[in-house]
Design a protein around this motif. Structure first.
Motif, PDB file in Angstrom:
ATOM      1  N   ALA C  40      10.783 -15.679 -23.655  1.00  0.00           N
ATOM      2  CA  ALA C  40       9.967 -16.367 -24.657  1.00  0.00           C
ATOM      3  C   ALA C  40      10.604 -17.713 -24.950  1.00  0.00           C
ATOM      4  O   ALA C  40      11.786 -17.780 -25.246  1.00  0.00           O
ATOM      5  CB  ALA C  40       9.883 -15.533 -25.931  1.00  0.00           C
ATOM      6  N   SER C  41       9.822 -18.782 -24.843  1.00  0.00           N
ATOM      7  CA  SER C  41      10.348 -20.117 -25.109  1.00  0.00           C
ATOM      8  C   SER C  41       9.192 -20.983 -25.588  1.00  0.00           C
ATOM      9  O   SER C  41       8.028 -20.588 -25.481  1.00  0.00           O
ATOM     10  CB  SER C  41      10.961 -20.705 -23.837  1.00  0.00           C
ATOM     11  OG  SER C  41       9.928 -21.245 -23.035  1.00  0.00           O
ATOM     12  N   PRO C  42       9.511 -22.175 -26.092  1.00  0.00           N
ATOM     13  CA  PRO C  42       8.428 -23.047 -26.568  1.00  0.00           C
ATOM     14  C   PRO C  42       7.391 -23.377 -25.493  1.00  0.00           C
ATOM     15  O   PRO C  42       6.292 -23.812 -25.818  1.00  0.00           O
ATOM     16  CB  PRO C  42       9.177 -24.312 -27.025  1.00  0.00           C
ATOM     17  CG  PRO C  42      10.558 -23.833 -27.364  1.00  0.00           C
ATOM     18  CD  PRO C  42      10.848 -22.737 -26.392  1.00  0.00           C
ATOM     19  N   ALA C  43       7.740 -23.145 -24.222  1.00  0.00           N
ATOM     20  CA  ALA C  43       6.758 -23.410 -23.161  1.00  0.00           C
ATOM     21  C   ALA C  43       5.512 -22.542 -23.343  1.00  0.00           C
ATOM     22  O   ALA C  43       4.392 -22.956 -23.008  1.00  0.00           O
ATOM     23  CB  ALA C  43       7.387 -23.156 -21.794  1.00  0.00           C
ATOM     24  N   ARG C  44       5.710 -21.348 -23.892  1.00  0.00           N
ATOM     25  CA  ARG C  44       4.552 -20.468 -24.130  1.00  0.00           C
ATOM     26  C   ARG C  44       3.610 -21.056 -25.167  1.00  0.00           C
ATOM     27  O   ARG C  44       2.397 -21.135 -24.970  1.00  0.00           O
ATOM     28  CB  ARG C  44       5.036 -19.092 -24.598  1.00  0.00           C
ATOM     29  CG  ARG C  44       5.604 -18.234 -23.491  1.00  0.00           C
ATOM     30  CD  ARG C  44       5.906 -16.855 -24.038  1.00  0.00           C
ATOM     31  NE  ARG C  44       6.274 -15.938 -22.974  1.00  0.00           N
ATOM     32  CZ  ARG C  44       6.800 -14.740 -23.172  1.00  0.00           C
ATOM     33  NH1 ARG C  44       7.016 -14.317 -24.417  1.00  0.00           N
ATOM     34  NH2 ARG C  44       7.098 -13.959 -22.168  1.00  0.00           N
ATOM     35  N   GLY C  45       4.190 -21.447 -26.278  1.00  0.00           N
ATOM     36  CA  GLY C  45       3.367 -22.055 -27.333  1.00  0.00           C
ATOM     37  C   GLY C  45       2.712 -23.328 -26.845  1.00  0.00           C
ATOM     38  O   GLY C  45       1.539 -23.598 -27.137  1.00  0.00           O
ATOM     39  N   ALA C  46       3.482 -24.119 -26.088  1.00  0.00           N
ATOM     40  CA  ALA C  46       2.964 -25.400 -25.599  1.00  0.00           C
ATOM     41  C   ALA C  46       1.759 -25.188 -24.683  1.00  0.00           C
ATOM     42  O   ALA C  46       0.789 -25.963 -24.719  1.00  0.00           O
ATOM     43  CB  ALA C  46       4.064 -26.158 -24.861  1.00  0.00           C
ATOM     44  N   ALA C  47       1.795 -24.134 -23.878  1.00  0.00           N
ATOM     45  CA  ALA C  47       0.661 -23.843 -22.991  1.00  0.00           C
ATOM     46  C   ALA C  47      -0.578 -23.486 -23.813  1.00  0.00           C
ATOM     47  O   ALA C  47      -1.704 -23.871 -23.476  1.00  0.00           O
ATOM     48  CB  ALA C  47       1.024 -22.705 -22.039  1.00  0.00           C
ATOM     49  N   MET C  48      -0.372 -22.757 -24.911  1.00  0.00           N
ATOM     50  CA  MET C  48      -1.503 -22.424 -25.786  1.00  0.00           C
ATOM     51  C   MET C  48      -2.082 -23.690 -26.421  1.00  0.00           C
ATOM     52  O   MET C  48      -3.298 -23.867 -26.506  1.00  0.00           O
ATOM     53  CB  MET C  48      -1.057 -21.460 -26.892  1.00  0.00           C
ATOM     54  CG  MET C  48      -0.699 -20.070 -26.399  1.00  0.00           C
ATOM     55  SD  MET C  48      -0.062 -19.035 -27.756  1.00  0.00           S
ATOM     56  CE  MET C  48      -1.566 -18.735 -28.713  1.00  0.00           C
ATOM     57  N   MET C  62      -8.225 -19.094 -30.872  1.00  0.00           N
ATOM     58  CA  MET C  62      -6.820 -19.198 -31.267  1.00  0.00           C
ATOM     59  C   MET C  62      -6.702 -19.357 -32.786  1.00  0.00           C
ATOM     60  O   MET C  62      -5.840 -18.745 -33.420  1.00  0.00           O
ATOM     61  CB  MET C  62      -6.189 -20.392 -30.549  1.00  0.00           C
ATOM     62  CG  MET C  62      -4.735 -20.645 -30.868  1.00  0.00           C
ATOM     63  SD  MET C  62      -4.074 -21.855 -29.679  1.00  0.00           S
ATOM     64  CE  MET C  62      -2.621 -22.438 -30.533  1.00  0.00           C
ATOM     65  N   LEU C  63      -7.585 -20.162 -33.371  1.00  0.00           N
ATOM     66  CA  LEU C  63      -7.528 -20.360 -34.820  1.00  0.00           C
ATOM     67  C   LEU C  63      -7.964 -19.094 -35.558  1.00  0.00           C
ATOM     68  O   LEU C  63      -7.475 -18.801 -36.650  1.00  0.00           O
ATOM     69  CB  LEU C  63      -8.408 -21.548 -35.235  1.00  0.00           C
ATOM     70  CG  LEU C  63      -7.884 -22.913 -34.777  1.00  0.00           C
ATOM     71  CD1 LEU C  63      -8.913 -24.000 -35.047  1.00  0.00           C
ATOM     72  CD2 LEU C  63      -6.551 -23.253 -35.478  1.00  0.00           C
ATOM     73  N   ALA C  64      -8.874 -18.352 -34.946  1.00  0.00           N
ATOM     74  CA  ALA C  64      -9.358 -17.132 -35.590  1.00  0.00           C
ATOM     75  C   ALA C  64      -8.342 -15.996 -35.469  1.00  0.00           C
ATOM     76  O   ALA C  64      -8.182 -15.189 -36.392  1.00  0.00           O
ATOM     77  CB  ALA C  64     -10.693 -16.708 -34.972  1.00  0.00           C
ATOM     78  N   ASP C  65      -7.630 -15.931 -34.345  1.00  0.00           N
ATOM     79  CA  ASP C  65      -6.720 -14.814 -34.106  1.00  0.00           C
ATOM     80  C   ASP C  65      -5.677 -15.228 -33.062  1.00  0.00           C
ATOM     81  O   ASP C  65      -5.918 -15.133 -31.861  1.00  0.00           O
ATOM     82  CB  ASP C  65      -7.532 -13.601 -33.627  1.00  0.00           C
ATOM     83  CG  ASP C  65      -6.674 -12.341 -33.483  1.00  0.00           C
ATOM     84  OD1 ASP C  65      -5.438 -12.473 -33.335  1.00  0.00           O
ATOM     85  OD2 ASP C  65      -7.247 -11.237 -33.516  1.00  0.00           O
ATOM     86  N   GLY C  66      -4.533 -15.683 -33.551  1.00  0.00           N
ATOM     87  CA  GLY C  66      -3.486 -16.187 -32.664  1.00  0.00           C
ATOM     88  C   GLY C  66      -2.970 -15.128 -31.711  1.00  0.00           C
ATOM     89  O   GLY C  66      -2.636 -15.410 -30.556  1.00  0.00           O
ATOM     90  N   THR C  67      -2.892 -13.882 -32.194  1.00  0.00           N
ATOM     91  CA  THR C  67      -2.391 -12.793 -31.348  1.00  0.00           C
ATOM     92  C   THR C  67      -3.284 -12.606 -30.130  1.00  0.00           C
ATOM     93  O   THR C  67      -2.797 -12.521 -28.996  1.00  0.00           O
ATOM     94  CB  THR C  67      -2.322 -11.483 -32.164  1.00  0.00           C
ATOM     95  OG1 THR C  67      -1.436 -11.693 -33.271  1.00  0.00           O
ATOM     96  CG2 THR C  67      -1.819 -10.333 -31.315  1.00  0.00           C
ATOM     97  N   MET C  68      -4.608 -12.569 -30.367  1.00  0.00           N
ATOM     98  CA  MET C  68      -5.539 -12.381 -29.251  1.00  0.00           C
ATOM     99  C   MET C  68      -5.459 -13.540 -28.267  1.00  0.00           C
ATOM    100  O   MET C  68      -5.497 -13.351 -27.057  1.00  0.00           O
ATOM    101  CB  MET C  68      -6.971 -12.228 -29.776  1.00  0.00           C
ATOM    102  CG  MET C  68      -7.428 -10.800 -29.820  1.00  0.00           C
ATOM    103  SD  MET C  68      -9.040 -10.637 -30.608  1.00  0.00           S
ATOM    104  CE  MET C  68     -10.016 -11.828 -29.703  1.00  0.00           C
TER     105      MET C  68
END
Lengths: 97, 107, 197
Positions: C40-48, C62-68
Motif C-alpha cells: 500500500a502506497s500513495p500510488a494507489r490513491g493517486a491512481a484513484m 468514489m465520492l459516494a463510496d470510497g471503499t467500493m
C-alpha cells in the motif's frame, strides 16, 4: 437493536459537556475541544460498535455515527470566519438543541 | 456564546491534542522518516493480532493512552505500540507476567 | 509495572518469541504481513484520483463510496474501515487530521508519514489550519472555505484534489504521477511542476 437515525442532516446538535476522564480509566473518541459545543449534523455515516467498550474488550452496543460540522473559530476564537471543522461523533455524545 | 469550560483548563487526556497551546508554536517536521525493521514488525504484529481477534485497535489505543504523559512523548510511535501490545496481552491473559519476565531475561 | 519499561526491541522480541511458542503468531506471518502492508502506497490513491479526473462515472462512485471505488481499482479493502472521499472544489478545500491518534487512509496511502503523527500537526490542524498549511508552502485564497476533517472514529478519509490546469489530454498514468501523498491529505495542492515529495 440499533436505534433508528435520531439526528437528521441540517439538525442543530450539542456535544455533551461530559468529562469521563475525571471518572477513571476510559477511552473516548470525542475530542476535548468539542465538549459542550454546538454543531450541525451533515450526514449519517453508518452504525458501529461503541469503541469506548471495545477498548476494554467489553461487549459493545452499536451506535449511529454522524458527521457533524462546527465553525472552526468557535473553539479558540482563532482562525478564519467561514472555515469549518467536521468530526465523526457517536449518537451517545450528541443531544438535540 | 458557548458554555464550555475554557479549553486550557479542561481535564483533557494527554493524547487528546487538538488545539493544545503548548504545541501551537512547534513547527511540523515535514521531512521523510523511513520506518525501521522494528517499526514494521510492530505494525505487522498489531495487524495480525487484530485479524486473529486477539486484540482490537481500540485496545491498542487504550493501552497507548494509558502511557504516562512524559513517557508518551519520549517514546517513538511504534515504541508506544509495542508497550500497549504487551500491556494488552498481559491484561487479556494471553501472556503471563512471569512468562514475559522470563522471556525478557532470556531473549 | 517495570516489566513494560523494557527496551522496546527487547520487549518486541520477547513478545514475538512467546506468541510463536504458544502458536498464536508465526514468524512467517510477520514477514508476509510486512510484505502486504508495504504494497500500500500513495500510488494507489493517486491512481484513484487520476481516474476520478478523467472518468465522471468513477468520480461519482468514489465520492459516494470510497471503499467500493478502491475495490473497483483492485485495492483490497476487506475488513478495513470504510473509506470516505472529500471533494476539493474551487470553493472548498479539505484537510485531514486525527487529533486523538493517527487514523490514516492506509489502504490507499500506505503507512502514515511522520508529520501526520506529530503533536504539532495534531494540535495545530484544528486551531490554526491555515498557518499549518504554510509549513508546506500552501496558501489558500481567503474566499475559499477550509474544512478540517478530524478523523476520530470508524472512517478513514482521503482528499480528492482538483485537477490542475495545463493537464488537458493527459493520460491517467501521467495524471497519477502528479499526485503526491500530501495532496490526498490536503497539506499540498497538485500542480504541473509542483515539487515532488
Amino acid at each position: 437493536m440499533l436505534t433508528p437515525d435520531i439526528f437528521q442532516p441540517g439538525q442543530n446538535v450539542r456535544v455533551k459537556l461530559d468529562w469521563p476522564e475525571t471518572r477513571g480509566a476510559c477511552h473516548i473518541r470525542t475530542p476535548h475541544y468539542l465538549r459542550g459545543q454546538r454543531g450541525v449534523v451533515e450526514r449519517h455515516l453508518g452504525a458501529f460498535p461503541n469503541p469506548e467498550a471495545l477498548a476494554f474488550a467489553r461487549k459493545a452496543e452499536t451506535l449511529n455515527l454522524y458527521h457533524v460540522r462546527f465553525a472552526q473559530s468557535q473553539f479558540w476564537g482563532e482562525g478564519q470566519t467561514g472555515d469549518a471543522v467536521v468530526v465523526e461523533l457517536y449518537e451517545s455524545w450528541l443531544e438535540a438543541v | 456564546m458557548t458554555d464550555t469550560i475554557l479549553p486550557e483548563i479542561q481535564p483533557r487526556a494527554h493524547h487528546d491534542m487538538g488545539g493544545v497551546s503548548k504545541f501551537m508554536c512547534e513547527t511540523v517536521d515535514t521531512s521523510r522518516h523511513a520506518l525501521t525493521e522494528f517499526d514494521r514488525k510492530v505494525d505487522a504484529l498489531r495487524g495480525l493480532l487484530g485479524a486473529k481477534g486477539v486484540m482490537s485497535v481500540d485496545e491498542l489505543r487504550r493501552g497507548i493512552e494509558a502511557i504516562p504523559e512524559a513517557e508518551y512523548h519520549a517514546l517513538s510511535y511504534y515504541q508506544r505500540w509495542i508497550r500497549s501490545i504487551a500491556d494488552n496481552l498481559l491484561a487479556r491473559g494471553v501472556l503471563s507476567e512471569a512468562e514475559l519476565r522470563a522471556a525478557l531475561g532470556e531473549a | 509495572m517495570s516489566i513494560l519499561h523494557a527496551e522496546s526491541e527487547h520487549l518486541l522480541n520477547a513478545v514475538l518469541g512467546l506468541l510463536e511458542r504458544k502458536g498464536i503468531v508465526r514468524p512467517e506471518e510477520i514477514t508476509e504481513r510486512i510484505a502486504s502492508t508495504d504494497q500500500a502506497s500513495p500510488a494507489r490513491g493517486a491512481a484513484m484520483v487520476a481516474r476520478a479526473w478523467t472518468d465522471a462515472g468513477f468520480r461519482a462512485r468514489m465520492l459516494a463510496d470510497g471503499t467500493m471505488a478502491a475495490e473497483e481499482m483492485g485495492i483490497p479493502m476487506r475488513g478495513l474501515p470504510p473509506l470516505g472521499v472529500l471533494e476539493n472544489t474551487k470553493q472548498t478545500h479539505h484537510l485531514v487530521v486525527c487529533t486523538l491518534c493517527s487514523c490514516y487512509p492506509r489502504a490507499v496511502l500506505g503507512y502514515p508519514p511522520f508529520w501526520f503523527k506529530s503533536a504539532a500537526y495534531r494540535a495545530r490542524a484544528v486551531r490554526d489550519p491555515r498557518g499549518l498549511l504554510t509549513e508546506w508552502g500552501t496558501s489558500l485564497p481567503e474566499a475559499m472555505q477550509l474544512r478540517v476533517v478530524d478523523s476520530t472514529a470508524d472512517y478513514r478519509w482521503m482528499v480528492l484534489p482538483m485537477r490542475p490546469d495545463g493537464t488537458e489530454g493527459w493520460s491517467d498514468e501521467q495524471l497519477a504521477a502528479l499526485v503526491r501523498e500530501g495532496d490526498m491529505i490536503g497539506v499540498t495542492i497538485p500542480g504541473v511542476g509542483a515539487n515532488k515529495s
